[in-house]
Each structure stands twice: as structure tokens, then as C-alpha cells.
Scaffold this motif. Sequence first.
Motif, short mmCIF file in Angstrom:
data_model
loop_
_atom_site.label_atom_id
_atom_site.label_comp_id
_atom_site.label_asym_id
_atom_site.label_seq_id
_atom_site.Cartn_x
_atom_site.Cartn_y
_atom_site.Cartn_z
N ALA A 1 -38.16 -1.47 11.32
CA ALA A 1 -37.04 -2.24 10.79
C ALA A 1 -37.33 -3.71 10.56
CB ALA A 1 -35.83 -2.10 11.72
N ASN A 2 -38.37 -4.24 11.17
CA ASN A 2 -38.66 -5.67 11.04
C ASN A 2 -39.91 -5.88 10.20
OD1 ASN A 2 -36.43 -6.85 12.62
ND2 ASN A 2 -37.38 -5.78 14.33
N MET A 3 -40.96 -6.42 10.78
CA MET A 3 -42.15 -6.75 10.01
C MET A 3 -42.90 -5.50 9.56
SD MET A 3 -41.40 -9.81 10.01
CE MET A 3 -42.63 -10.20 8.79
N GLY A 4 -42.73 -4.39 10.28
CA GLY A 4 -43.31 -3.14 9.80
C GLY A 4 -42.75 -2.75 8.45
N LEU A 5 -41.42 -2.90 8.30
CA LEU A 5 -40.78 -2.61 7.02
C LEU A 5 -41.16 -3.65 5.99
CD1 LEU A 5 -38.63 -0.94 5.42
CD2 LEU A 5 -36.96 -2.65 6.18
N ALA A 6 -41.13 -4.93 6.40
CA ALA A 6 -41.40 -6.02 5.45
C ALA A 6 -42.81 -5.90 4.88
CB ALA A 6 -41.21 -7.36 6.14
N ARG A 7 -43.79 -5.60 5.74
CA ARG A 7 -45.15 -5.53 5.23
C ARG A 7 -45.36 -4.28 4.37
NH1 ARG A 7 -50.64 -5.82 8.72
NH2 ARG A 7 -49.37 -7.15 10.07
N ARG B 1 -42.13 -24.08 6.40
CA ARG B 1 -41.03 -23.27 5.89
C ARG B 1 -39.71 -24.04 6.00
NH1 ARG B 1 -45.11 -20.52 8.06
NH2 ARG B 1 -45.63 -18.47 7.17
N PRO B 2 -38.90 -24.01 4.93
CA PRO B 2 -37.66 -24.79 4.95
C PRO B 2 -36.54 -24.05 5.68
CG PRO B 2 -37.84 -23.61 2.88
CD PRO B 2 -39.11 -23.31 3.65
N THR B 3 -35.57 -24.82 6.11
CA THR B 3 -34.31 -24.23 6.56
C THR B 3 -33.39 -24.14 5.35
OG1 THR B 3 -34.53 -25.09 8.81
CG2 THR B 3 -32.31 -24.54 8.07
N LEU B 4 -32.99 -22.93 5.02
CA LEU B 4 -32.25 -22.67 3.80
C LEU B 4 -30.76 -22.92 3.95
CD1 LEU B 4 -34.07 -19.33 2.99
CD2 LEU B 4 -34.44 -21.52 1.86
N GLY B 5 -30.30 -23.07 5.19
CA GLY B 5 -28.88 -23.33 5.38
C GLY B 5 -28.52 -23.41 6.84
N VAL B 6 -27.44 -24.13 7.11
CA VAL B 6 -26.87 -24.25 8.45
C VAL B 6 -25.43 -23.78 8.34
CG1 VAL B 6 -26.31 -25.78 10.37
CG2 VAL B 6 -28.40 -26.18 9.04
N GLN C 1 -46.76 -13.23 9.35
CA GLN C 1 -46.30 -14.60 9.15
C GLN C 1 -46.15 -14.96 7.68
OE1 GLN C 1 -48.02 -17.90 11.19
NE2 GLN C 1 -48.51 -16.73 13.05
N ARG C 2 -47.05 -14.45 6.85
CA ARG C 2 -47.05 -14.86 5.44
C ARG C 2 -45.77 -14.44 4.72
NH1 ARG C 2 -48.10 -10.79 1.83
NH2 ARG C 2 -48.80 -8.82 2.74
N LEU C 3 -45.02 -13.49 5.30
CA LEU C 3 -43.80 -13.00 4.68
C LEU C 3 -42.56 -13.79 5.08
CD1 LEU C 3 -44.48 -9.17 5.07
CD2 LEU C 3 -44.65 -10.52 2.96
N ILE C 4 -42.67 -14.62 6.14
CA ILE C 4 -41.51 -15.42 6.58
C ILE C 4 -41.36 -16.59 5.61
CG2 ILE C 4 -40.45 -16.73 8.44
CD1 ILE C 4 -40.86 -13.86 9.22
N ALA C 5 -40.26 -16.57 4.83
CA ALA C 5 -40.09 -17.55 3.76
C ALA C 5 -39.19 -18.72 4.12
CB ALA C 5 -39.52 -16.85 2.53
N GLY C 6 -38.37 -18.58 5.15
CA GLY C 6 -37.47 -19.66 5.50
C GLY C 6 -36.55 -19.29 6.63
N PHE C 7 -35.73 -20.26 7.04
CA PHE C 7 -34.86 -20.11 8.21
C PHE C 7 -33.40 -20.32 7.83
CE2 PHE C 7 -38.79 -22.32 9.86
CZ PHE C 7 -39.39 -21.18 10.38
N VAL C 8 -32.52 -19.69 8.59
CA VAL C 8 -31.07 -19.95 8.52
C VAL C 8 -30.59 -20.15 9.94
CG1 VAL C 8 -28.80 -19.00 7.98
CG2 VAL C 8 -30.71 -18.64 6.40
N LEU D 1 -48.08 -19.80 2.42
CA LEU D 1 -47.50 -20.54 3.55
C LEU D 1 -48.48 -20.58 4.71
CD1 LEU D 1 -43.90 -19.08 3.35
CD2 LEU D 1 -44.63 -21.35 2.64
N PRO D 2 -48.46 -21.64 5.50
CA PRO D 2 -49.46 -21.77 6.57
C PRO D 2 -49.27 -20.73 7.67
CG PRO D 2 -47.81 -23.51 6.72
CD PRO D 2 -47.58 -22.81 5.42
#
Length: 513
Positions: free
Chosen positions: A148-154, A218-223, A187-194, A506-507
Motif C-alpha cells: 500500500a505504500n512504497m511497494g505500490l508506488a514503486r 522537496r517543497p511543502t505543498l500546503g499547510v 526516496q526518488r518518488l517522494i515529491a513533496g509534503f503536506v 530529487l536528492p
Amino acid sequence: MKGALLVAGTTSDAGKSVVVAGLCRLLARRGVSVAPFKAQNMSNNSVVTLDGGEIGRAQAVQARACGLEPSVRFNPVLLKPGSDRRSQLVVRGKAIDTVGAKDYFRHRQELRAVVAEELASLRDEFDVVICEGAGSPAEINLRATDLANMGLARAAELPVILVGDIDRGGVLAHLFGTVAILEPEDQRLIAGFVINKFRGDVDLLKPGLDQLEALTGRPTLGVIPFTDELWIDAEDSLSTVSDAPVGRPLPPVGSEWLTVAALRLPRISNSTDVEALACEPGVAVRWATDPSRLAGADLVVVPGSKSTVSDLEWLHRTGIADALTARAAAGGPILGICGGYQMLARTIDDRVESAAGTVPGLGLLDLEIVFDDPKVLRRSSGRVLDHGGAAGNNDLPVHGYEIHHGRVRGNSDKPWLELDGEPEGSVRGAIWGTHLHGALESNEFRRAWLREVAAQAGRPGFVVAEDVSVAEVRNGQLDLLADLLEKHLDRAALEQIIDGSAPTGLPVLTTYK
């Protein structure tokens, strides 16, 4: 826009479900064809779908946000905990096994194929699929079997945004640490934070967000600001806190309140049933875990349970069973729903969930319950039967859904409902019971029944509002979510991430070896 996104969280209850629901409603309002997806959920709050299966309630709400009916496609794997070590495994809506953590491994290849097939099908049919992670992707001990997490994302090449709950404290460390502990390909799939549930002046937080971006790239996309107006359709038991109120009670229409104690069972399921009561002005609902909380309540609700016999033992151990018996003898109103209904019976014969055999119930209703396979999964509709109640709550329409192994094998009490032409439930004085989840969302039925409860409880000053619609309250919550995201998210950046045009390369942060 064409693409998909995974919303992961630093912790359970970080806000993944509500962010997904909000994004789904936001995109649907803009005319985007969008669907939700949670590969694997662990929750005892579930619903029955039109296609006759069972999925997590959060995915049903997310489907509603998209303007869709719930489907097993949106949550192909569901784990329903029956104890600390074992869960019922539901695949494509049907229970196939009861598993522990080690047993679960033998299903992983089959489940991985199911998840991949369902997600690919949804991506072909809809412009956008918003996926929800489970727990936290930082649970690296579970990475090898993660669906459900990075296994799915990758596997599906999904961009990921990471949600953190600042109300818990330490959110910047949570966000940084979650990225840092992942292996480089994740890590390379993490695009940003909320950041979720923020209180106060966002300018005070900005230097920390700038530093977080400098450290992670990586930017914070919203608060997203905290609001106590969001409460309906909790995903799981983390939201049913002992002694906490359900929702935000509105002032009564009449001169008196109606107070409700809902038992917070250890293995509570479909806790959301009581939320319909909390939508009513003048009805104050609180979770209760000890007998003292029952004494002053006008109504006690015994909700559903994934482990009926175990939770019945808990009622005895805490003294709540004695309090319910005394309450029944004094004519105090009690409602049992599904597992709670079964606990009110004379006997429970359970050789399916607990293998306990025949055990005595509370004996407040004159019925016998026998557990059997297969599990009953159905959406039902019908009417309330005429029992000459003071409020005249007979022959009103009622609808909902059933999820249970227990069958009624003998019932000398009056049936409460007629569903699909068959009698269902029980009434004895001020005690009601039914297997039907969601019945209280039937507005006319709920109002008439609350008048009867108030009469039985001696609350003549309680007046039921005539205009409350649970469906409208739920839709209002979804629109509020979408409004918050529209105002506080960087929608342009988010759309770039979804359609795959966001920055790449992304780094990679230092990873534990």
C-alpha cells in the motif's frame, strides 16, 4: 490532467484519508474523472458495496467525494482485526482467511497481483486515481511485503506526497525522518509534503518549512489549518477516544438535551453508526468505557464488534454488563447494533470467530445467536414495523447494510424492522436491537425513533429537528475539505506532480544501512 498520486502519511491518523477525500471532491468539482484507491486497508469500519462486497468505510466516503458508488475495486484488500494478533483477510470484498502476520506472507504474491490489476483497471477508466497509503511508509521492517505504500508506488511508478500531523508535535522530524529512512529508489518518488491540522500563524512555521526543503530538496505543498468542523466518517478506532464527544453537539431545539453513551468496545466495528445521532441538534453523544458513564445517559448504544464474544467478556470485566442489566430493569433505553445486538441475546454459539462455543449473552433480549459461514454481506431496505410506540414510528422507510456471521436462530421478542420482506431485529420495552448498520442515517426513521427514546427516557422537553439530513451533513464535510485544500494547497504544483511533469532527480538523503 491524466495520472495518479499516492498520499502517504508519517503516522496512522495523520490525515491521509481526509486529504484523499478532499482531493477527490476538489477534482470532481472541476469536472475531472477521478477515483480513489487504497490497495490494503486495516479497519473494522466497513461498508457493503453495490457489487456485494466489503470495503473500508473511508474508501466509500472517498468514492462519494468522486460522485461514485462504493466498489470493491477501490479497496481490494481489507484486514479486519479480531485480536491483537489475527485479522480477517478480505480480498475483492470477500473474506478468504483469518491470518496472523506470518500467515499473511503466504498470500503476498497473490495480493500483489490483485492490487496491480485493480489499479491498472482504474487508471485506464479514470483520468486521475488518488491512492491512499496505509500507516507509514517508514515501517521498513514491513517493506518487503508492502502493498500500500512504497511497494505500490514503486511498482506503479506513482509520485508520492507525504502528510504529517503537526497537532501531534515533531512534524518536521517526522517528514525528514520518513524520507531519510527509505531506500534511494523509494526516496526518488517522494515529491513533496503536506502539513495537516496547523493552529496559529503560518509565518512562524515558514522558516522550518524552508529549512526542510533545503535539507530534502522537496517543497511543502500546503499547510492545512485545524478545524473542529470535520468529524464525520472516522476511518478507524483511533478516532473513538474514550470519554470524547462524537462531533460537535448543536444546541437543542427544545428545552432539554438527549444524552447518549456509546460503548467504546475494544474491538469496535462500524463505530460510525452513532455519528448519525450526533448530527442531531440537542443530542450529545460520548464514548464510554466504564459503568459510571452510563448512569446519567438517556440512551446507551452497544455498537458493532469484530470480536463479539471477547467484547462481551470485556463488558463483564468492566462492570458495564451489570450496569446494562440494571438499566434494562429500570426501563432505560438501550440500542444494540450488530455485534452489540448479539451481546443482548440469551445465548451466543460462536464456533467461527472465537471458537468459544456456546456462551451466555446478557439476556436482555429473548433470542439465540449462532455464528456460521459464509458471512452475511448485503445492502437492505424496508420499513419499521408497528409496535404502538408513543412516537408512532411505524411503517417508516429504513435502509442500511449488514456485515455479520451471527444468525438469529430463535427470537420470541417482537421484530423491530421488516427488511426485504423478512422480519429483522428485536424490540422489548425500551430495548432495541438490529443487525442493520447505517439504519440511523434514514432521516424519518431516526427522528421518529428519537422521539420514542426521549419519551422512554422521560425527556418531554427534547424536540427533534425536522430538517437534518445525514447525507447533506456528509456532503457538507466533503465540500469543506475541498474548500480547505483549494485555499491552502499549491494546486498548480500538485497538478504537475499528478501528471508527471514535476521536477525529477530529487536528492537522496542518508539512508540507514
